[in-house]
Design a protein around this motif. Structure first.
Motif, PDB file in Angstrom:
ATOM      1  N   GLU A 112      80.973 141.501  26.875  1.00  0.00           N
ATOM      2  CA  GLU A 112      80.023 140.936  25.790  1.00  0.00           C
ATOM      3  C   GLU A 112      79.751 139.693  26.046  1.00  0.00           C
ATOM      4  N   ARG A 113      80.784 138.837  26.439  1.00  0.00           N
ATOM      5  CA  ARG A 113      80.867 137.358  26.344  1.00  0.00           C
ATOM      6  C   ARG A 113      79.687 137.028  27.355  1.00  0.00           C
ATOM      7  N   PHE A 114      79.452 137.710  28.331  1.00  0.00           N
ATOM      8  CA  PHE A 114      78.783 137.109  29.649  1.00  0.00           C
ATOM      9  C   PHE A 114      77.245 137.660  29.530  1.00  0.00           C
ATOM     10  N   LYS A 115      76.863 138.247  28.379  1.00  0.00           N
ATOM     11  CA  LYS A 115      75.609 139.123  28.335  1.00  0.00           C
ATOM     12  C   LYS A 115      74.387 137.974  28.546  1.00  0.00           C
ATOM     13  N   GLU A 116      74.747 136.951  28.133  1.00  0.00           N
ATOM     14  CA  GLU A 116      73.424 135.726  28.025  1.00  0.00           C
ATOM     15  C   GLU A 116      73.291 135.329  29.447  1.00  0.00           C
ATOM     16  N   VAL A 117      73.926 135.641  30.388  1.00  0.00           N
ATOM     17  CA  VAL A 117      73.755 134.987  31.722  1.00  0.00           C
ATOM     18  C   VAL A 117      72.424 135.434  32.026  1.00  0.00           C
ATOM     19  N   GLU A 118      71.594 134.436  32.755  1.00  0.00           N
ATOM     20  CA  GLU A 118      70.156 134.976  33.113  1.00  0.00           C
ATOM     21  C   GLU A 118      70.131 135.054  34.639  1.00  0.00           C
ATOM     22  N   GLU A 147      73.842 144.590  42.592  1.00  0.00           N
ATOM     23  CA  GLU A 147      73.829 146.202  42.425  1.00  0.00           C
ATOM     24  C   GLU A 147      73.923 146.913  41.161  1.00  0.00           C
ATOM     25  N   ILE A 148      75.178 146.252  40.564  1.00  0.00           N
ATOM     26  CA  ILE A 148      75.708 147.018  39.318  1.00  0.00           C
ATOM     27  C   ILE A 148      74.883 146.077  37.966  1.00  0.00           C
ATOM     28  N   TRP A 149      74.992 144.800  38.156  1.00  0.00           N
ATOM     29  CA  TRP A 149      74.692 144.079  37.143  1.00  0.00           C
ATOM     30  C   TRP A 149      73.155 143.340  37.347  1.00  0.00           C
ATOM     31  N   LYS A 150      72.170 143.888  36.707  1.00  0.00           N
ATOM     32  CA  LYS A 150      70.800 143.596  37.374  1.00  0.00           C
ATOM     33  C   LYS A 150      70.369 142.002  36.860  1.00  0.00           C
ATOM     34  N   LYS A 151      70.829 141.120  37.687  1.00  0.00           N
ATOM     35  CA  LYS A 151      70.563 139.511  37.430  1.00  0.00           C
ATOM     36  C   LYS A 151      69.865 139.138  38.835  1.00  0.00           C
ATOM     37  N   ASN A 181      80.412 114.438  45.488  1.00  0.00           N
ATOM     38  CA  ASN A 181      79.028 114.164  46.069  1.00  0.00           C
ATOM     39  C   ASN A 181      78.672 115.082  47.226  1.00  0.00           C
ATOM     40  N   VAL A 182      79.356 116.433  46.882  1.00  0.00           N
ATOM     41  CA  VAL A 182      79.235 117.375  47.963  1.00  0.00           C
ATOM     42  C   VAL A 182      77.796 118.217  47.693  1.00  0.00           C
ATOM     43  N   PHE A 183      77.531 118.478  46.614  1.00  0.00           N
ATOM     44  CA  PHE A 183      76.612 119.401  46.148  1.00  0.00           C
ATOM     45  C   PHE A 183      75.225 118.805  45.708  1.00  0.00           C
ATOM     46  N   ALA A 184      74.088 119.370  45.900  1.00  0.00           N
ATOM     47  CA  ALA A 184      72.845 118.968  45.349  1.00  0.00           C
ATOM     48  C   ALA A 184      71.992 120.027  44.736  1.00  0.00           C
ATOM     49  N   VAL A 185      71.123 119.927  43.859  1.00  0.00           N
ATOM     50  CA  VAL A 185      70.419 120.794  43.392  1.00  0.00           C
ATOM     51  C   VAL A 185      69.027 120.654  44.158  1.00  0.00           C
ATOM     52  N   THR A 186      68.491 121.806  44.723  1.00  0.00           N
ATOM     53  CA  THR A 186      67.295 121.762  45.669  1.00  0.00           C
ATOM     54  C   THR A 186      66.121 122.475  44.854  1.00  0.00           C
ATOM     55  N   GLN A 187      66.390 123.147  43.745  1.00  0.00           N
ATOM     56  CA  GLN A 187      65.376 123.985  43.012  1.00  0.00           C
ATOM     57  C   GLN A 187      65.733 123.762  41.605  1.00  0.00           C
ATOM     58  N   PRO A 188      65.294 122.735  41.028  1.00  0.00           N
ATOM     59  CA  PRO A 188      65.872 122.426  39.640  1.00  0.00           C
ATOM     60  C   PRO A 188      64.888 123.439  38.742  1.00  0.00           C
ATOM     61  N   GLU A 189      63.582 123.561  39.085  1.00  0.00           N
ATOM     62  CA  GLU A 189      62.948 124.458  38.262  1.00  0.00           C
ATOM     63  C   GLU A 189      63.424 125.811  38.009  1.00  0.00           C
ATOM     64  N   SER A 190      64.337 126.487  38.822  1.00  0.00           N
ATOM     65  CA  SER A 190      64.815 127.720  38.701  1.00  0.00           C
ATOM     66  C   SER A 190      66.094 127.676  37.921  1.00  0.00           C
ATOM     67  N   LEU A 191      66.776 126.439  37.550  1.00  0.00           N
ATOM     68  CA  LEU A 191      67.826 126.478  36.817  1.00  0.00           C
ATOM     69  C   LEU A 191      67.420 125.865  35.400  1.00  0.00           C
ATOM     70  N   THR A 192      66.435 125.154  35.290  1.00  0.00           N
ATOM     71  CA  THR A 192      65.997 124.389  33.927  1.00  0.00           C
ATOM     72  C   THR A 192      66.080 125.525  32.858  1.00  0.00           C
ATOM     73  N   ASN A 193      66.521 125.386  31.649  1.00  0.00           N
ATOM     74  CA  ASN A 193      67.018 126.090  30.401  1.00  0.00           C
ATOM     75  C   ASN A 193      67.141 127.580  30.856  1.00  0.00           C
ATOM     76  N   ARG A 194      68.153 127.507  31.599  1.00  0.00           N
ATOM     77  CA  ARG A 194      68.758 129.026  31.813  1.00  0.00           C
ATOM     78  C   ARG A 194      70.137 128.799  31.899  1.00  0.00           C
ATOM     79  N   HIS A 195      70.905 130.088  31.481  1.00  0.00           N
ATOM     80  CA  HIS A 195      72.361 130.265  31.550  1.00  0.00           C
ATOM     81  C   HIS A 195      72.671 131.006  33.029  1.00  0.00           C
TER      82      HIS A 195
END
Length: 234
Positions: A112-118, A147-151, A181-195
């Protein structure tokens, strides 16, 4: 071909091309199986997905602002889980990734705790290492989860911009410094306002996930949880 004909052909193929359990080598009835029931029960589950303040979450206290974090199995050396992860990461066994991802997906779908993941984000692999391996193991885990959790899986939302040496023999401080400084966001629009659920294979010190997660949380409105197959407890 009739149903009885299909069964006969399947039995004949199984006779000449047996499908065996990756854990113990025993014959499996279905080609869709990866482990036998006995070996599945050998995998030590953590029970963390329904437990607030579990050891995985405590790993990130004061380091990364997470909603939830969990791993489905305890990882120990010379264990069945280590064998499966070696198959996945070093032996080209993609099915090990899909299988472990499905196991992770079952745990997530019941929590139940993870149900808000988008959406799911696989921990990025260095492009050179991914080219040599032929795939990113975290992406295969995400595919199994889906396959199991349709996200949706956001495979290209993050990238690893700097090559790092293996973390295996580093202490906690060295691991953290190695991941700056290893990682960078490449598609910020896909992450904006999402869990977002950031997915990896094994959590040890959490330094790699911390570095990647910190980059994700720089995106406006993003929220973050973490899930992994294994937890070392160290």
């Amino acid at each position: 071909m009739t149903s009885s004909g299909n069964k006969w052909l399947s039995s004949l193929l199984h006779l000449f091309y047996p499908h065996n359990c990756e854990g113990c080598g025993s014959a499996l009835v279905s080609d869709a199986q990866f482990l036998c029931t006995r070996c599945i029960h050998r995998l030590p589950t953590t029970g963390f997905f329904d437990k607030q303040g579990n050891p995985v979450e405590k790993t990130f206290y004061g380091r990364l602002s997470l909603h939830h974090a969990a791993a489905v199995y305890y990882f120990t050396k010379a264990s069945l889980l280590q064998h499966l992860l070696v198959q996945l990461k070093y032996k080209g066994n993609r099915e090990a990734g899909y299988f472990l991802g499905r196991m992770l997906g079952h745990a997530l779908s019941k929590a139940e705790r993870f149900k808000e993941v988008e959406a799911l984000v696989p921990l990025p692999l260095n492009p050179k290492k991914e080219f040599i391996r032929g795939y990113n193991q975290s992406f295969l885990l995400c595919e199994g989860i889906r396959e199991i959790w349709k996200k949706p899986v956001l495979a290209n939302a993050m990238t690893r911009v700097r090559f790092t040496e293996t973390q295996t023999h580093r202490n906690r401080l060295d691991r953290w410094q190695n991941m700056e400084n290893v990682f960078a966001v490449t598609q910020p629009e896909s992450l904006t306002n999402r869990h977002i659920l950031l997915v990896d294979d094994v959590i040890t010190t959490g330094a790699t996930l911390e570095a990647c997660g910190s980059s994700i949380l720089q995106v406006p409105g993003s929220r973050l949880s973490v899930a992994a197959v294994g937890y070392t407890g160290s």
